[in-house]
Design a protein around this motif. Structure first.
Motif, PDB file in Angstrom:
ATOM      1  N   UNK A 154     -63.401  30.448  19.161  1.00  0.00           N
ATOM      2  CA  UNK A 154     -62.198  29.852  19.729  1.00  0.00           C
ATOM      3  C   UNK A 154     -60.990  30.194  18.855  1.00  0.00           C
ATOM      4  N   UNK A 155     -59.808  30.088  19.456  1.00  0.00           N
ATOM      5  CA  UNK A 155     -58.558  30.206  18.717  1.00  0.00           C
ATOM      6  C   UNK A 155     -57.761  28.926  18.951  1.00  0.00           C
ATOM      7  N   UNK A 156     -57.611  28.113  17.910  1.00  0.00           N
ATOM      8  CA  UNK A 156     -57.007  26.790  18.030  1.00  0.00           C
ATOM      9  C   UNK A 156     -55.697  26.718  17.257  1.00  0.00           C
ATOM     10  N   UNK A 157     -54.596  26.624  17.983  1.00  0.00           N
ATOM     11  CA  UNK A 157     -53.282  26.454  17.362  1.00  0.00           C
ATOM     12  C   UNK A 157     -53.049  24.959  17.154  1.00  0.00           C
ATOM     13  N   UNK A 158     -52.663  24.567  15.950  1.00  0.00           N
ATOM     14  CA  UNK A 158     -52.475  23.157  15.623  1.00  0.00           C
ATOM     15  C   UNK A 158     -51.038  22.722  15.877  1.00  0.00           C
ATOM     16  N   UNK A 159     -50.897  21.581  16.549  1.00  0.00           N
ATOM     17  CA  UNK A 159     -49.605  20.969  16.818  1.00  0.00           C
ATOM     18  C   UNK A 159     -49.555  19.624  16.088  1.00  0.00           C
ATOM     19  N   UNK A 160     -48.555  19.450  15.226  1.00  0.00           N
ATOM     20  CA  UNK A 160     -48.368  18.196  14.504  1.00  0.00           C
ATOM     21  C   UNK A 160     -47.059  17.566  14.963  1.00  0.00           C
ATOM     22  N   UNK A 161     -47.141  16.336  15.436  1.00  0.00           N
ATOM     23  CA  UNK A 161     -45.959  15.600  15.892  1.00  0.00           C
ATOM     24  C   UNK A 161     -45.772  14.375  14.999  1.00  0.00           C
ATOM     25  N   UNK A 162     -44.636  14.356  14.314  1.00  0.00           N
ATOM     26  CA  UNK A 162     -44.335  13.267  13.389  1.00  0.00           C
ATOM     27  C   UNK A 162     -42.834  13.021  13.410  1.00  0.00           C
ATOM     28  N   UNK A 163     -42.411  11.864  13.915  1.00  0.00           N
ATOM     29  CA  UNK A 163     -40.991  11.590  14.027  1.00  0.00           C
ATOM     30  C   UNK A 163     -40.324  12.607  14.933  1.00  0.00           C
ATOM     31  N   UNK A 164     -39.258  13.208  14.441  1.00  0.00           N
ATOM     32  CA  UNK A 164     -38.528  14.210  15.222  1.00  0.00           C
ATOM     33  C   UNK A 164     -39.167  15.591  15.140  1.00  0.00           C
ATOM     34  N   UNK A 165     -40.100  15.770  14.235  1.00  0.00           N
ATOM     35  CA  UNK A 165     -40.690  17.084  14.006  1.00  0.00           C
ATOM     36  C   UNK A 165     -41.833  17.361  14.980  1.00  0.00           C
ATOM     37  N   UNK A 166     -41.770  18.524  15.616  1.00  0.00           N
ATOM     38  CA  UNK A 166     -42.826  19.035  16.485  1.00  0.00           C
ATOM     39  C   UNK A 166     -43.207  20.401  15.918  1.00  0.00           C
ATOM     40  N   UNK A 167     -44.321  20.435  15.181  1.00  0.00           N
ATOM     41  CA  UNK A 167     -44.646  21.584  14.330  1.00  0.00           C
ATOM     42  C   UNK A 167     -45.876  22.317  14.846  1.00  0.00           C
ATOM     43  N   UNK A 168     -45.744  23.622  15.035  1.00  0.00           N
ATOM     44  CA  UNK A 168     -46.884  24.470  15.361  1.00  0.00           C
ATOM     45  C   UNK A 168     -47.318  25.224  14.115  1.00  0.00           C
ATOM     46  N   UNK A 169     -48.627  25.236  13.860  1.00  0.00           N
ATOM     47  CA  UNK A 169     -49.183  26.058  12.797  1.00  0.00           C
ATOM     48  C   UNK A 169     -49.786  27.293  13.449  1.00  0.00           C
ATOM     49  N   UNK A 170     -49.086  28.423  13.283  1.00  0.00           N
ATOM     50  CA  UNK A 170     -49.396  29.709  13.914  1.00  0.00           C
ATOM     51  C   UNK A 170     -48.973  29.694  15.390  1.00  0.00           C
ATOM     52  N   UNK A 171     -48.931  30.887  15.974  1.00  0.00           N
ATOM     53  CA  UNK A 171     -48.419  31.012  17.344  1.00  0.00           C
ATOM     54  C   UNK A 171     -49.360  31.789  18.261  1.00  0.00           C
ATOM     55  N   UNK A 172     -50.568  32.088  17.773  1.00  0.00           N
ATOM     56  CA  UNK A 172     -51.519  32.793  18.617  1.00  0.00           C
ATOM     57  C   UNK A 172     -51.281  34.294  18.663  1.00  0.00           C
TER      58      UNK A 172
END
Length: 305
Positions: A79-97
């Protein structure tokens, strides 16, 4: 019509109703740390020859591991799993595929994002674990514009310097030369706007970078923490749920520096288990979120999906 809207519209037209039916399955797994939500979004899968992963390993010791996990010796489909972290105003992707030019089974991150309440415009930060194709080739759209136009792009300084060095394409092994060309082309597109960080830095509130060199010269893992709860985004420093856990000391064929990669893997697994952290792996199964249990000198991945 904006270029991005044009690409989105034509993609949906090409996919038709089949795309709609896939969307719910592309938002894989999630966990919550205090006020921080961590999710994994599928970028699809890879199809790799078994020899690339297993060919260099001691086959007599490998055989019982393959049997234990019901693995196909001839082909690997991670699998290829891109991580999304949502904290407060921040919407963060770790890697973009992987984008559209690596493997036909990968490059699905935008379809996965459609299954959330976010759009590409909502992503505030893109943070790279490393610059291999399945992690960074999705940086640009078909017009060579950044896919996430409002995001601050961040990468470890060591990783950036390695792939931007014009000599890398000549010094890297021939089978990876396309990796070097592709990484430099894409990173050059954000050269004037990228932010750098080093090992140990808190790069965003509650997110700290951890050097995890070996898979690439500047690979980074990331500790996401809220109070006493924490999870480690390991990228490709732990690249599968079987051999990497059962025999973390074995050299991995996917690591550019296998010896350093093995030392990194052992140290990460020890930290994750000792600190009772959850972990998120780009190529781990069932969305990649789980925990790790120690068994003497080996480990076991326990999926939380």
């Amino acid at each position: 019509m904006h270029r991005r809207d044009f690409l989105k519209t034509t993609g949906v037209m090409a996919g038709g109703l089949a795309l709609t039916s896939l969307i719910p399955n592309l938002v894989h797994a999630s966990l919550t740390l205090g006020n921080t939500k961590i999710s994994t979004l599928s970028d699809g899968t890879l199809g790799l020859p078994g020899d690339m992963v297993y060919g260099h390993l001691p086959q007599d010791e490998l055989a019982p591991i393959l049997e234990k996990y019901s693995l196909d010796r001839k082909r690997v489909v991670p699998e290829c799993n891109v991580t999304l972290v949502q904290s407060g105003e921040n919407k963060v992707l770790f890697d973009v595929g992987a984008g559209s030019n690596f493997m036909p089974t990968a490059g699905k991150i935008l379809e996965s994002l459609e299954g959330t309440d976010l759009s590409v415009d909502d992503i505030t930060h893109v943070i790279f674990t490393h610059a291999h194709p399945d992690h960074i080739w999705g940086l640009l759209d078909d017009f060579d514009d950044p896919v996430f136009p409002n995001a601050t792009h961040m990468i470890g300084k060591t990783e950036w310097e390695y792939w931007m060095n014009p000599e890398t394409v000549n010094s890297i092994e021939p089978s990876r030369q396309a990796f070097a060309v592709g990484a430099k082309n894409r990173l050059s597109a954000i050269e004037d706007a990228v932010s750098f960080f080093k090992d140990g830095e808190e790069i965003l509130p509650g997110i700290a970078a951890h050097a995890s060199f070996g898979h690439t010269p500047g690979h980074m893992a990331f500790e996401v923490r809220s109070g006493s709860d924490a999870a480690m985004i390991v990228g490709d420093s732990i690249v599968n749920h079987h051999v990497a856990f059962e025999r973390p000391d074995w050299h991995s064929g996917s690591d550019q520096d296998p010896e350093t990669g093995a030392k990194t893997r052992i140290a990460l697994l020890d930290k994750i288990t000792t600190d009772k952290m959850q972990l998120i792996g780009f190529h781990l199964p069932n969305g990649g979120i789980g925990r790790c249990e120690r068994k003497d000198n080996s480990y076991q991945f326990i999926s939380e999906a």
